[in-house]
Design an enzyme around this catalytic site. Structure first.
Site: not given
Ligand code: NAD
Ligand code: DAU
Length: 355
Positions: A136-138, A162, A166
């Site tokens: 992730t970019d975080e 988180y 990561k």
């Molecule tokens: P998600 O939370 O939707 O899915 C995570 C999956 O991993 C689920 O299916 C869960 O059951 C599985 N999991 C969790 N713990 C596990 C374990 N111990 N063993 C096996 N499986 C397990 O997450 P996502 O949003 O699909 O993110 C996927 C990946 O991409 C993550 O590594 C996250 O850090 C990264 N990522 C997410 C975003 C985003 O915006 N969602 C952006 C950048 C990177």
């Molecule tokens: O940047 C990549 C990341 O993006 C991934 O690594 C994470 O897995 C993914 O969950 C996401 O993280 P964020 O914290 O940015 O996503 P989230 O959807 O939780 O929140 C997006 C923005 O919106 C953040 O600034 C918080 C805000 N927010 C979120 C929720 C759930 C609100 O204002 N209200 C809300 O109820």
């Protein structure tokens, strides 16, 4: 099974989209999908693959070394694409332990299992093998309004449990390349959105609450900035990096779409006003400002030029086209949304938004 790849976390949001997109190609390698099925994992996302022998699902925790050993020696994958993680920043604030366990210990356990498996391959298979770590970019921390976007050489400065977990996993992956020669690739991506996104993250939460007539809870002043990428574009980037990325390199993936949260919520309300108008008034009237997230990063932005320069990848969707598709998907798939709004989901929402 013939040629196959392992996908961890393939029942989650991005992993699920990746598996579906991957198997949409009739010539693609088969997939062994390794997922623990936490609250975020959902096999309904993969329902269209029921009966498709190219997809093997294994309910397995990536912390379970013995199970990983068995799966690797049974299926002989040519690559591992590692999505599995605890991914929700808010949950990492209220309960960080699972994040340390899965993101750090789990990635370590997977690396150890893969290192042992890879070490036993013949020379050609060892050379062809890839371990792609999805990050992730975080990990780069928070930008000020005039700072340059994150590049691959930006120093790590994670701010939440988180992102710290990561970051630790990224460092382990890097170390396994430098120390053991494991053929790794890492991608650091910005915020994804699209179909099958669990409705506790910003965009699907807002759509669900809007349609349910509930408040749209914007944290703080709503001016935090995220760089949004359509999930299908992220999956395409991962396929490119897996096929052509340089070993040991990291690649930033982003949408060139910086938006404040308030901009995102306004655009969502406007789309819903058009596609599913209310009897009276706009969905914007449901917007409510709530207590801010502790340690809330102000701005993320990705410089994705390396990926374009080296591998020719650029996102295909604009924010406008991607968000319209996404809203339409949620309107058409309310059954999927209702299914994932389990008891556990309701408990989370009640606790998180209690104030
Ligand atoms: P998600 O939370 O939707 O899915 C995570 C999956 O991993 C689920 O299916 C869960 O059951 C599985 N999991 C969790 N713990 C596990 C374990 N111990 N063993 C096996 N499986 C397990 O997450 P996502 O949003 O699909 O993110 C996927 C990946 O991409 C993550 O590594 C996250 O850090 C990264 N990522 C997410 C975003 C985003 O915006 N969602 C952006 C950048 C990177
Ligand atoms: O940047 C990549 C990341 O993006 C991934 O690594 C994470 O897995 C993914 O969950 C996401 O993280 P964020 O914290 O940015 O996503 P989230 O959807 O939780 O929140 C997006 C923005 O919106 C953040 O600034 C918080 C805000 N927010 C979120 C929720 C759930 C609100 O204002 N209200 C809300 O109820």
């Amino acid at each position: 099974m013939r040629n196959c790849i392992f996908v961890t976390g393939g029942a989650g949001f991005i992993g699920g989209n990746f598996v579906l997109d991957w198997l949409a190609d009739a010539n693609a390698d088969e997939v062994v999908n390794v997922d623990k099925l936490t609250y975020a994992g959902n096999l309904k996302t993969l329902a269209s693959l029921d009966g498709d022998s190219r997809h093997v699902f294994s309910e397995t925790d990536i912390c379970d070394r013995a199970a990983l050993n068995r799966l690797l020696t049974t299926y002989n994958p040519r690559a591992v694409v590692h999505f599995a993680a605890e991914s929700h920043v808010d949950r990492s604030i209220s309960g960080p332990a699972e994040f340390i366990q899965t993101n750090i210990v789990g990635t370590f356990t997977l690396l150890e299992a893969v290192r042992a498996y890879w070490g036993g391959l013949d020379d050609a298979a060892r050379a062809a093998f890839r371990f792609l770590h999805v990050s992730t970019d975080e990990v780069f921390g928070s930008l000020g309004p005039n700072d340059r976007q994150f590049s691959e050489s930006t120093a790590y400065a994670p701010n939440s449990p988180y992102s710290a977990s990561k970051a630790a996993s990224d460092h382990l992956v890097r170390a396994y390349h430098h120390t053991y020669g494991l053929p790794v690739l890492t991608t650091n991506c910005s915020n994804n959105y699209g179909p099958y996104h669990f409705p506790e993250k910003l965009i699907p939460l807002m759509i669900s609450n809007a349609l349910g007539g509930k408040p749209l809870p914007v944290y703080g002043d709503g001016l935090n900035v995220r760089d949004w990428l359509y999930v299908g574009d992220h999956c395409a980037a991962i396929r490119e990096v897996l096929a052509h990325g340089r070993l040991g390199e990291t690649y930033n993936v982003g949408g060139w779409n910086e938006k404040t949260n308030l901009d995102v919520v306004h655009t969502l309300c406007d789309l819903l006003d058009e596609l599913r108008p209310k009897a009276a008034g706009s969905y914007r009237n449901q917007i409510t400002f709530v207590k801010d997230r502790p340690g809330h990063d102000r701005r993320y932005a990705i410089d994705a030029r390396k990926l374009e320069r080296e591998l020719g990848w650029r996102p295909a969707e604009t924010f406008e086209t991607g968000l319209r598709k996404t809203v339409q998907w949620y309107l058409d798939n309310q059954g999927w949304v209702q299914d994932v709004m389990s008891g556990e989901y309701r408990n989370w929402v009640a606790k998180q938004y209690a104030a």
